[in-house]
Design a protein around this motif. Structure first.
Motif, PDB file in Angstrom:
ATOM      1  N   ASN A  75     -29.924  -1.023 -24.195  1.00 16.91           N
ATOM      2  CA  ASN A  75     -30.776   0.072 -24.690  1.00 16.91           C
ATOM      3  C   ASN A  75     -29.733   1.118 -25.084  1.00 16.91           C
ATOM      4  O   ASN A  75     -28.893   1.437 -24.223  1.00 16.91           O
ATOM      5  CB  ASN A  75     -31.746   0.494 -23.269  1.00 16.91           C
ATOM      6  CG  ASN A  75     -32.506   1.705 -23.726  1.00 16.91           C
ATOM      7  OD1 ASN A  75     -32.171   2.678 -24.574  1.00 16.91           O
ATOM      8  ND2 ASN A  75     -33.606   1.702 -23.407  1.00 16.91           N
ATOM      9  N   LEU A 116     -30.129   4.251 -25.364  1.00 16.68           N
ATOM     10  CA  LEU A 116     -30.098   5.609 -24.891  1.00 16.68           C
ATOM     11  C   LEU A 116     -29.497   5.594 -23.555  1.00 16.68           C
ATOM     12  O   LEU A 116     -28.909   6.495 -22.939  1.00 16.68           O
ATOM     13  CB  LEU A 116     -31.537   5.939 -24.558  1.00 16.68           C
ATOM     14  CG  LEU A 116     -32.139   6.611 -25.686  1.00 16.68           C
ATOM     15  CD1 LEU A 116     -33.862   6.664 -25.585  1.00 16.68           C
ATOM     16  CD2 LEU A 116     -31.690   7.997 -26.149  1.00 16.68           C
ATOM     17  N   ARG A 134     -39.316  -4.142 -31.286  1.00 13.59           N
ATOM     18  CA  ARG A 134     -40.809  -3.520 -30.911  1.00 13.59           C
ATOM     19  C   ARG A 134     -41.560  -4.302 -31.856  1.00 13.59           C
ATOM     20  O   ARG A 134     -42.828  -4.703 -31.446  1.00 13.59           O
ATOM     21  CB  ARG A 134     -40.788  -2.039 -31.111  1.00 13.59           C
ATOM     22  CG  ARG A 134     -42.110  -1.493 -30.983  1.00 13.59           C
ATOM     23  CD  ARG A 134     -41.970   0.079 -31.201  1.00 13.59           C
ATOM     24  NE  ARG A 134     -43.165   0.708 -30.767  1.00 13.59           N
ATOM     25  CZ  ARG A 134     -43.837   1.108 -31.614  1.00 13.59           C
ATOM     26  NH1 ARG A 134     -44.023   0.911 -33.004  1.00 13.59           N
ATOM     27  NH2 ARG A 134     -45.136   1.445 -31.358  1.00 13.59           N
ATOM     28  N   ARG A 150     -42.263  -7.762 -30.546  1.00 10.68           N
ATOM     29  CA  ARG A 150     -43.239  -7.760 -29.288  1.00 10.68           C
ATOM     30  C   ARG A 150     -44.717  -7.330 -29.507  1.00 10.68           C
ATOM     31  O   ARG A 150     -45.564  -7.854 -29.086  1.00 10.68           O
ATOM     32  CB  ARG A 150     -42.675  -6.487 -28.489  1.00 10.68           C
ATOM     33  CG  ARG A 150     -43.241  -6.183 -27.171  1.00 10.68           C
ATOM     34  CD  ARG A 150     -42.684  -7.387 -25.932  1.00 10.68           C
ATOM     35  NE  ARG A 150     -43.688  -7.194 -24.763  1.00 10.68           N
ATOM     36  CZ  ARG A 150     -43.653  -8.118 -24.048  1.00 10.68           C
ATOM     37  NH1 ARG A 150     -43.035  -9.279 -23.853  1.00 10.68           N
ATOM     38  NH2 ARG A 150     -44.529  -7.884 -23.100  1.00 10.68           N
ATOM     39  N   LEU A 151     -45.017  -6.599 -30.601  1.00  2.00           N
ATOM     40  CA  LEU A 151     -46.269  -6.337 -30.841  1.00  2.00           C
ATOM     41  C   LEU A 151     -46.840  -7.424 -31.425  1.00  2.00           C
ATOM     42  O   LEU A 151     -48.235  -7.723 -30.972  1.00  2.00           O
ATOM     43  CB  LEU A 151     -46.345  -5.181 -31.884  1.00  2.00           C
ATOM     44  CG  LEU A 151     -46.273  -3.664 -31.468  1.00  2.00           C
ATOM     45  CD1 LEU A 151     -46.225  -2.608 -32.623  1.00  2.00           C
ATOM     46  CD2 LEU A 151     -47.784  -3.469 -30.830  1.00  2.00           C
ATOM     47  N   LEU A 200     -47.850  -9.720 -28.645  1.00  2.00           N
ATOM     48  CA  LEU A 200     -49.144  -9.059 -27.909  1.00  2.00           C
ATOM     49  C   LEU A 200     -50.239  -9.608 -28.631  1.00  2.00           C
ATOM     50  O   LEU A 200     -51.285 -10.130 -28.009  1.00  2.00           O
ATOM     51  CB  LEU A 200     -48.823  -7.624 -27.544  1.00  2.00           C
ATOM     52  CG  LEU A 200     -48.005  -7.281 -26.561  1.00  2.00           C
ATOM     53  CD1 LEU A 200     -47.951  -5.968 -26.474  1.00  2.00           C
ATOM     54  CD2 LEU A 200     -48.765  -7.706 -25.278  1.00  2.00           C
TER      55      LEU A 200
END
Lengths: 502, 162
Positions: free
Chosen positions: A165, A167, A492, A495-496, A499
């Motif tokens: 990550n 951040l 992301r 991952r979406l 899902l």
């Protein structure tokens, strides 16, 4: 002055028995410590550092370089024999090394790991010798704005690629930068975060911070979760690597070495990504790609060439620019500083004999690695038997002695414990420690170059964009940030999609 | 028991720490001379920049959690070990006592006690070997640092080695 000018004095430095013995002992210590599951090459170098104080600069640094090289190879032995990488850099070696061991070909896998490591190590050392001097002479034209943008770029890439990550990496770097501000101000000499404690006026001791950050969290984690010491060590088998097999794997070894050199010379990437990239490239180009993951000797060769190809190359930015490329070179920079040497372009001008003596020592280390590695493979059963329950409390005692010895200061021992707990919280929160340490080292340089630039320009920020070099580093920094954000967004999206399919 | 995601701990912690830095620590503990002509040259300029970076990082981490991590149901591994937290607390106590005792007992005796205490915390494995190492290791390190490296290792008056 060039290599030819320095060669006689450099040879005189490295040809002493004390230097050769230091290097040899370093390789032995590195291979043994790297091979102990639970230890790592980083911890090995950090724990060896205090023992170099009483040595001459060349002996001390050769000892640490030996530990570094030995530690990276040593990690491959448990990766192959007990499916536990001794260092993160050896994770890719498990993929084919352990399946080979299960087939009774552990001796062959370890032999190939050793030969690939030594070949890649030699290529990496040669690239260091060829490029470091050239880069240092180029960097002599750098002024404070150029160094500021270079360090900013290095910190950005290290923060971005050290963990999962961006951040968290940036927060880790921020903490390191903050810790580096403790002490007297560089320009005005006023107190910053000294808290009326005289021991803090000179800033925090680098060795206390690094040992606290890399050894103490491992000790605490071991106490939380004592590991099961029952390990199943595979037999070596009686099959050894043939020259034909080495020749078949040579293209993958050479490719892996080049990947290691390129990735190693970029600050922050390190040996593990290099090993995985080398492995995947070898699989993509191999005639036996379906065997990869099932015990393919070429996979072992590629992984080991990838991680050892980094070793010499990480010293290129360290020696030429004064920027450590990874944690281990960040520790090695500490050894330079302890002995009054400041890595960077001026080092080649002021202490060229030491630099070129190190180059010669590195070449010799590849030869030692070949001999020591062959013996270590046979003796691994005894190394693996070192119980962690006796090892970790011993490391605690070793850390206390080592940190105390730097300045004869019990206060430094307290700093080490305090930083160790910070490091442990970071470990539990998955915050990478590498950006913290490298920012702590580079923090004063970053601030100093920034303030010198501001003094030169009378406080105008335009000076930070004054030359093509600064523009190049700004562009690299922006590209790095954009690439990292894009990669996060891509993850992301994937991952979406997963899902939605579920 | 309600279990917060690591990102919340880290994000909120960093945000609060940055506020503490900006509101209290930097104004109180970074001395700025009155003759500073340019803001960028002031001793507190860099700490404020770093505090801002930490606060911003913490805030974005929180936003990232609420807008990305939580909607995507990214799982977080919880690695609980029976008795693990108790052992962590005991190791913290060992380190604190080790540090406090160093000037009084000297490094050798304090290290012997710390080694033994650590072994007790992790369940007393290999008692005989541990007892031998607890005594031999601090003595060997004393020999190296005191006699070879020339570092005077602290020793108490009641127990002095040559």
């Amino acid at each position: 002055m060039s290599f030819i000018d320095y060669a006689p004095s450099a040879f005189a430095l490295v040809a002493q028995w004390s230097s050769i013995i230091s290097l040899f002992v370093g390789v032995v210590v590195g291979v043994v410590m790297g091979a102990i599951p639970g230890m790592s090459a980083t911890m090995a170098v950090a724990l060896t550092l205090p023992f170099t104080f009483a040595m001459s600069p060349i002996q001390g640094i050769l000892l640490l370089l030996g530990v570094y090289k030995g530690g990276i190879f040593g990690g491959s032995i448990p990766a192959i024999l007990i499916k536990t990488p001794g260092t993160p850099a050896s994770s890719a070696t498990v993929l084919d090394g352990y399946p080979m061991a299960e087939k009774g070909q552990a001796g062959k896998a370890l032999g190939m790991a050793l030969y690939a490591s030594c070949t890649a190590d030699m290529i990496s050392n040669l690239s260091l010798i060829m490029f470091a001097g050239w880069l240092a002479s180029f960097a002599l034209s750098f002024g404070p704005p150029e160094f500021f943008t270079l360090i900013l770029f290095s910190l950005t890439i290290i923060a971005g690629v050290s963990g999962d990550n961006l951040l968290k990496g940036l927060i880790s770097a921020g903490m390191g930068l903050l810790l580096a501000t403790i002490g007297l101000d560089l320009v005005y000499g006023t107190d910053r975060f000294v808290f009326d404690e005289p021991n803090l006026m000179g800033g925090l001791n680098f060795i206390a911070v690094l040992i606290g950050l890399f050894a103490i969290p491992e000790i605490i984690e071991y106490a939380r979760k004592p590991r099961n010491e029952e390990t199943k060590v595979r037999q070596l088998g009686d099959r050894h690597v043939t020259f034909a097999e080495y020749r078949r794997c040579l293209p993958s070894i050479l490719r892996g070495s080049v990947i290691g050199v390129i990735l190693g010379s970029i600050p922050g990437i390190g040996a593990a990504p290099s090993a995985f990239l080398s492995y995947s490239e070898a699989r993509r180009n191999s005639k036996n790609k379906e065997n990869f993951g099932k015990g393919e000797i070429e996979g072992v060769a590629a992984s080991e060439a990838g991680n050892n190809g980094v070793c010499g190359a990480t010293l290129i930015p360290l020696l030429a620019l004064g920027v450590p490329g990874d944690i281990i070179t960040a520790i090695i920079i500490g050894a330079f500083m302890i002995h009054g040497l400041q890595p960077g372009p001026m080092l080649f001008a002021t202490n060229g004999d030491i630099v070129y003596a190190l180059f010669m020592g590195l070449i010799l280390s590849s030869v030692f690695l070949l001999g020591v590695g062959s013996v270590a493979i046979r003796l691994f059963r005894f190394i693996a038997d070192v119980p962690s329950s006796l090892l970790f409390p011993g490391i605690l005692v070793l850390c206390v002695y080592g940190v105390y010895a730097v300045n004869n200061s019990i206060f430094d021992v307290g700093v080490m414990f305090a930083v160790g707990w910070v490091g442990y919280v970071m470990l539990r929160l998955n915050v990478p420690a590498a950006p913290f340490l490298i920012a702590f080292i580079l923090g004063p340089l970053l601030e100093d170059n920034f303030r010198q630039s501001m003094l030169m320009s009378g406080g105008s920020g335009d000076i930070l964009f004054r030359s093509p070099i600064t523009w190049v580093f700004w562009t690299f920094t922006v590209i790095t940030v954009v690439a990292l954000i894009r990669s996060g967004l891509k993850e992301r999206r994937n991952r979406l999609l997963t899902l939605e399919e579920e | 028991m309600l279990r917060l995601h690591n990102s919340i701990w880290l994000g909120a912690g960093m945000l609060l720490f940055a506020l503490f830095l900006i509101e209290f620590l930097i104004p109180t503990w970074v001395i700025t001379p009155s003759n500073v002509r340019k803001l960028v040259l002031s001793p507190d300029f860099w700490p404020y920049i770093v505090a801002g970076l930490l606060g911003l990082g913490g805030a974005i981490l929180l936003l990232q959690y609420y807008f990305i991590t939580r909607p995507l149901q990214i799982p977080e591994e919880h690695d609980d070990v029976p008795g693990g937290n108790m052992r962590i607390a005991l190791v913290a106590a060992i380190m604190a006592v080790y540090y406090i005792l160093l000037p009084y007992l000297g490094m050798i005796l304090a290290s012997v006690l710390a080694y033994v205490a650590f072994i007790v915390v992790i369940g007393l494995p290999r008692k005989v070997a541990a007892a031998i190492i607890a005594i031999v290791l601090p003595l060997l390190l004393y020999g190296f640092f005191d006699h070879l490296a020339g570092v005077p290792i602290p020793q108490p008056d009641f127990f002095r080695l040559p």
